[in-house]
Design an enzyme around this catalytic site. Structure first.
Site, mmCIF file in Angstrom:
data_model
loop_
_atom_site.group_PDB
_atom_site.id
_atom_site.type_symbol
_atom_site.label_atom_id
_atom_site.label_comp_id
_atom_site.label_asym_id
_atom_site.label_seq_id
_atom_site.Cartn_x
_atom_site.Cartn_y
_atom_site.Cartn_z
ATOM 1 N N GLU A 1 0.826 -1.209 0.000
ATOM 2 C CA GLU A 1 0.000 0.000 0.000
ATOM 3 C C GLU A 1 0.861 1.261 0.000
ATOM 4 O O GLU A 1 0.455 2.297 -0.525
ATOM 5 C CB GLU A 1 -0.908 0.002 1.241
ATOM 6 N N HIS B 1 7.951 -26.948 0.403
ATOM 7 C CA HIS B 1 7.288 -28.039 -0.319
ATOM 8 C C HIS B 1 6.155 -27.499 -1.187
ATOM 9 O O HIS B 1 5.227 -28.227 -1.514
ATOM 10 C CB HIS B 1 6.778 -29.067 0.696
ATOM 11 N N LYS C 1 -13.006 2.236 -1.693
ATOM 12 C CA LYS C 1 -13.909 2.599 -0.589
ATOM 13 C C LYS C 1 -15.086 3.406 -1.138
ATOM 14 O O LYS C 1 -16.241 3.190 -0.781
ATOM 15 C CB LYS C 1 -13.163 3.422 0.471
HETATM 16 O O1 PA5 Z 1 -3.082 1.640 5.943
HETATM 17 C C1 PA5 Z 1 -4.165 2.165 5.764
HETATM 18 O O2 PA5 Z 1 -4.321 3.373 5.854
HETATM 19 C C2 PA5 Z 1 -5.401 1.324 5.473
HETATM 20 O O3 PA5 Z 1 -5.098 -0.011 5.290
HETATM 21 C C3 PA5 Z 1 -6.363 1.445 6.629
HETATM 22 O O4 PA5 Z 1 -5.758 0.989 7.809
HETATM 23 C C4 PA5 Z 1 -7.642 0.640 6.377
HETATM 24 O O5 PA5 Z 1 -8.215 1.008 5.165
HETATM 25 C C5 PA5 Z 1 -8.645 0.872 7.498
HETATM 26 O O6 PA5 Z 1 -8.875 2.238 7.669
HETATM 27 P P1 PA5 Z 1 -9.467 2.830 8.981
HETATM 28 O O7 PA5 Z 1 -8.541 2.577 10.092
HETATM 29 O O8 PA5 Z 1 -9.652 4.278 8.712
HETATM 30 O O9 PA5 Z 1 -10.798 2.158 9.199
#
Ligand code: PA5
Length: 459
Positions: A285, A314, A428
């Site tokens: 990410e 394996h 989202k």
């Molecule tokens: O790293 C990130 O920002 C995302 O993976 C969020 O953690 C994830 O989308 C969840 O978001 P939130 O904590 O706002 O619910």
């Protein structure tokens, strides 16, 4: 804290001229590394990048520890509701540092339902008594659909059990001011822990996001922060040849430039297995980006892959050794396991088992890791090892910090913003539109139009 980065097997001296790196390639990145480090320090200071300061948040840790003690006395069950950065770190911590079968004998029994599969959630609902359950809702934005939906799902059960007192079994960890959870907390006296504004989801494991559930499970979070703080010192080293975060980032950056766009993480430890899951999100990410900071279309990133030693020897290692040479493999190795009983050959009439007599499983696991490492190196496959002296709170804290800092350095080298996630936001928003959320009507129309135009090829 003893967590070390062994990168011998990416160097030309060990894996050959074609796929190995030479020292000057890394040294050539030092001046860029220095300016990235200066920016990181500045951003840590002005708190636009908040994870750098988390290891020193002793006051928050004290508050969490006393809260956790009260929870352990009051509740039989703990349900952690969050997803992505609000779940992967907490899950990894549990699996590394508490007994592997904790839930069989210990309380509160702890669950981390980080998906909205109704059948999976129903199975959990059957096992818990909501009146004796703490529901910890973790969301930085307070708006993530899965977290909201899972919360509503459990709210139904909670209000049936407790009526108007439902709020007494809720705990929120969220932004200090923003988001929908704060609106609920404005209506009811719900305990809230805060995620500092400059700390993004995937960099939040050392904040209350990860620390609360860890403390409730009896994990020593102060030791974890201590290990992270020690690693922070190393990752702040101006001498970049000694800075493990920079070296990890530089190696991966150089290999990305050479088209090695897969980063495998392979712990040789079941306790560390989910550390690879946490890394997968962090690396994917943060670095998978279409545009660089100057707006150029770059489409960079490495696809992180999770494997487990020895299990995946394996399953995957054949591909890693002989398939496309497009991967950088990072092993996680534990030098000393807590339990190391020696094996005995109970079948003396089978001398083929004798080589195992007097050996421990830990010795075998590490020998197999070494064997895989040799096979890869002999075939010019770059691999490195993060060595843990043992699986301990200090070392886990250090590991988290090391890879967070490495991600920040890698983002700097790639000249991208490692701290946003516009691709995730697109998903989202599309979900809001498809689920009919108010304000997303236009987006819904766009999706419907696109779906009408779509040509289907289905069997
Ligand atoms: O790293 C990130 O920002 C995302 O993976 C969020 O953690 C994830 O989308 C969840 O978001 P939130 O904590 O706002 O619910």
């Amino acid at each position: 804290m003893t967590v070390q980065l062994d990168y011998s097997n990416v160097m030309q001296a060990n894996i050959g001229l074609q796929h190995g790196l030479n020292e000057s390639e890394i040294e050539n990145l030092f001046s860029r590394g220095q300016s990235i480090l200066a920016d990181l320090r500045q951003n840590a200071e002005d708190e636009t990048i908040g994870f750098y300061k988390l290891p020193n948040e002793q006051k928050t840790a004290d508050e969490i520890i006393s809260y956790a003690e009260a929870v352990r006395k009051r509740f039989k069950f703990y349900v952690h509701i969050g997803i992505g950065g609000s779940a992967l770190g907490p899950i990894a911590l549990q699996n590394a540092l508490r007994d592997s079968y904790y839930n069989l004998n210990d309380y509160p029994k702890m669950f981390f339902p980080d998906n909205v599969d109704p059948d999976w959630l129903e199975d959990l609902t059957d096992k818990i008594d909501p009146s004796k359950t703490l529901f910890h809702i973790v969301s930085k934005s307070g708006a993530t659909t899965e977290t909201a939906a899972t919360t509503l799902y459990f709210m139904d059960h909670l209000t049936k059990a407790l009526g108007d007192d439902f709020y007494k079994n809720l705990l929120f960890t969220t932004d200090p001011v923003k988001g929908l959870l704060n609106r609920i907390a404005g209506e009811y006296p719900i305990k809230c822990f805060r995620i500092p504004p400059g700390v993004g989801g995937r960099f939040s494991v050392l904040s209350p996001v990860g620390l609360v559930s860890a403390a409730i499970a009896g994990i020593d979070i102060k030791k974890m922060l201590k290990g992270a703080a020690e690693m922070a010192v190393k990752c702040n080293n101006d001498d970049l040849s000694q800075n493990p975060a920079f070296i990890f980032a530089a190696i991966h950056y150089l290999y990305m430039k050479r088209g090695k766009n897969i980063s495998v993480m392979m712990p040789y430890s079941n306790k560390l297995r989910d550390m690879a899951d946490w890394y997968r999100q962090l690396w994917a990410e943060s670095l998978g980006k279409r545009f660089d900071k100057d707006g150029n279309r770059v489409e960079v990133g490495q696809t992180p892959v999770k494997a487990l030693g020895t299990t995946d020897q394996h399953s995957q290692v054949q591909l890693y050794v002989e398939g496309p040479n497009d991967k950088v493999i990072t092993f996680l190795e534990v030098e000393k396991f807590m339990h190391n009983e020696l094996l005995k050959n109970h079948f003396t009439y089978i001398p083929e088992f004798n080589y195992l007599e007097g050996q421990s499983l830990g010795t075998l696991l590490n020998a197999e890791k070494q064997a895989t490492e040799l096979a890869l190196s002999n075939n010019e496959r770059p691999n490195l090892t993060i060595k843990f002296s043992k699986v301990s709170e200090e070392n886990i804290g250090a590991y988290f910090f090391l890879l967070e800092a490495a991600t920040a350095f890698a983002g700097g080298l790639l000249k991208i913003n490692a701290f946003d996630q516009p691709g995730v936001e697109q998903g989202k928003i599309a979900t809001y539109a498809l689920m009919g959320r108010e304000g997303y009507e236009q987006k819904r129309k766009e999706i419907e139009t696109a779906l009408k135009k779509k040509k289907y090829f289905m069997l």
